[in-house]
Design a protein around this motif. Structure first.
Motif, PDB file in Angstrom:
ATOM      1  N   UNK A  76       0.910  -1.390  -0.130  1.00 16.45           N
ATOM      2  CA  UNK A  76       0.024   0.092   0.079  1.00 16.45           C
ATOM      3  C   UNK A  76       0.805   1.301  -0.145  1.00 16.45           C
ATOM      4  N   UNK A  77       1.824   1.242   0.890  1.00 18.76           N
ATOM      5  CA  UNK A  77       2.528   2.533   0.969  1.00 18.76           C
ATOM      6  C   UNK A  77       3.521   2.749  -0.368  1.00 18.76           C
ATOM      7  N   UNK A  78       3.978   1.740  -0.806  1.00 19.12           N
ATOM      8  CA  UNK A  78       4.593   1.856  -2.224  1.00 19.12           C
ATOM      9  C   UNK A  78       3.743   2.161  -3.207  1.00 19.12           C
ATOM     10  N   UNK A  79       2.555   1.622  -3.331  1.00 15.67           N
ATOM     11  CA  UNK A  79       1.556   1.995  -4.209  1.00 15.67           C
ATOM     12  C   UNK A  79       1.233   3.438  -4.317  1.00 15.67           C
ATOM     13  N   UNK A  80       1.028   4.136  -3.127  1.00 12.11           N
ATOM     14  CA  UNK A  80       0.796   5.696  -2.981  1.00 12.11           C
ATOM     15  C   UNK A  80       2.017   6.215  -3.483  1.00 12.11           C
ATOM     16  N   UNK A  81       3.056   5.763  -3.310  1.00 15.80           N
ATOM     17  CA  UNK A  81       4.439   6.619  -4.116  1.00 15.80           C
ATOM     18  C   UNK A  81       4.275   6.561  -5.252  1.00 15.80           C
ATOM     19  N   UNK A  82       3.600   5.505  -5.859  1.00 14.43           N
ATOM     20  CA  UNK A  82       3.679   5.447  -7.303  1.00 14.43           C
ATOM     21  C   UNK A  82       2.516   6.314  -7.816  1.00 14.43           C
ATOM     22  N   UNK A  83       1.647   6.932  -6.908  1.00 17.94           N
ATOM     23  CA  UNK A  83       0.529   7.749  -7.290  1.00 17.94           C
ATOM     24  C   UNK A  83      -0.860   6.916  -7.301  1.00 17.94           C
ATOM     25  N   UNK A  84      -0.703   5.795  -6.778  1.00 21.53           N
ATOM     26  CA  UNK A  84      -2.083   4.913  -6.842  1.00 21.53           C
ATOM     27  C   UNK A  84      -2.997   5.275  -5.684  1.00 21.53           C
ATOM     28  N   UNK A  85      -4.149   4.828  -5.596  1.00 30.12           N
ATOM     29  CA  UNK A  85      -5.071   4.908  -4.709  1.00 30.12           C
ATOM     30  C   UNK A  85      -5.392   3.336  -4.194  1.00 30.12           C
ATOM     31  N   UNK A  86      -4.908   2.802  -3.144  1.00 26.20           N
ATOM     32  CA  UNK A  86      -4.928   1.482  -2.976  1.00 26.20           C
ATOM     33  C   UNK A  86      -6.203   0.767  -2.971  1.00 26.20           C
ATOM     34  N   UNK A  87      -7.473   1.462  -2.519  1.00 26.82           N
ATOM     35  CA  UNK A  87      -8.462   1.228  -2.689  1.00 26.82           C
ATOM     36  C   UNK A  87      -9.110   1.196  -4.100  1.00 26.82           C
ATOM     37  N   UNK A  88      -8.983   2.150  -4.682  1.00 26.58           N
ATOM     38  CA  UNK A  88      -9.735   2.475  -6.072  1.00 26.58           C
ATOM     39  C   UNK A  88      -8.806   1.521  -7.032  1.00 26.58           C
TER      40      UNK A  88
END
Length: 218
Positions: free
Chosen positions: A119-131
């Motif tokens: 989740x933390x890495x996904x947010x760094x990539x600009x992702x929304x882990x839920x969406x």
């Protein structure tokens, strides 16, 4: 969000003492990662330092309240983990540790990244882990990607790490694969939002953003 669905009240108790530390509200479609954020807001434990259980089952971040079988009045058990340490640099399946002299050494780590790491890495990539739950494989693959030659991770006594290319002299605070994973996410997200055919893990996009046949991401 379903119109008219009432909020559910969940009691959060410490797993060992059973002492109640928070009462939070949720909807059936909320994910466990959302519950962790509400627990943080209520009693202060960071999401990455929480494990939530229902009965004897550990709840995973991507589960919804409905999937977990939680209902109004249910009790969720909280295990508080030690604070997360972020001292090492990522090399893909390995962790870099700095010696006092500023030299680095590889320490083998065969463990899979946790949900919270992804989740933390996904947010760094600009992702929304839920969406972007259907694209979280991009973040998981990025965390496990090897650090290819001629890149090396170097550390100093202040525990600051950076990546250095011994052929070009280029330095980067980010793992070299981060740009690749970020670009992959942006292309797949754009294709999905435009209702175009989009790739599955292992399939690359052409220059026009359309998946190519029989091409594997390297």
């Amino acid at each position: 969000m379903t119109v008219g669905t009432p909020d559910l009240r969940l009691s959060v108790v410490l797993a060992l003492s059973r002492a109640e530390v928070a009462v939070i509200t949720a909807r059936p479609e909320d994910t466990v990662r959302t519950l962790k954020k509400r627990v943080r807001d209520a009693e202060g434990t960071a999401p990455a330092e929480q494990r939530l259980l229902s009965g004897s089952r550990v709840l995973s971040n991507g589960q919804t309240v409905a999937d977990a079988g939680l209902c109004g009045g249910c009790v969720v058990q909280l295990i508080r983990l030690p604070p997360v340490q972020r001292a090492g640099a990522r090399t893909g399946g390995r962790v870099i540790v700095a010696h006092a002299a500023g030299v680095h050494a590889d320490v083998d780590s065969s463990s899979e990244p946790t949900d919270d790491d992804v989740d933390a890495y996904a947010e760094r990539l600009g992702m929304d882990p839920d969406a972007d739950g259907d694209l979280l494989w991009i973040a998981r693959d990025g965390l496990k990607a090897p650090l290819e030659h001629p890149w090396r991770a170097l550390g100093a006594p202040n525990r600051q790490f950076f990546y250095f290319n011994f052929e070009t002299g280029q330095t980067s605070w980010e793992h070299p694969v981060d740009d690749t994973q970020r670009s992959m996410y942006q292309k797949l997200k754009a294709a999905k939002d435009a209702s175009q055919p989009w790739s599955t893990p292992g399939q690359a996009l052409g220059a026009d953003g359309v998946p190519r046949e029989s091409t594997i991401w390297q």
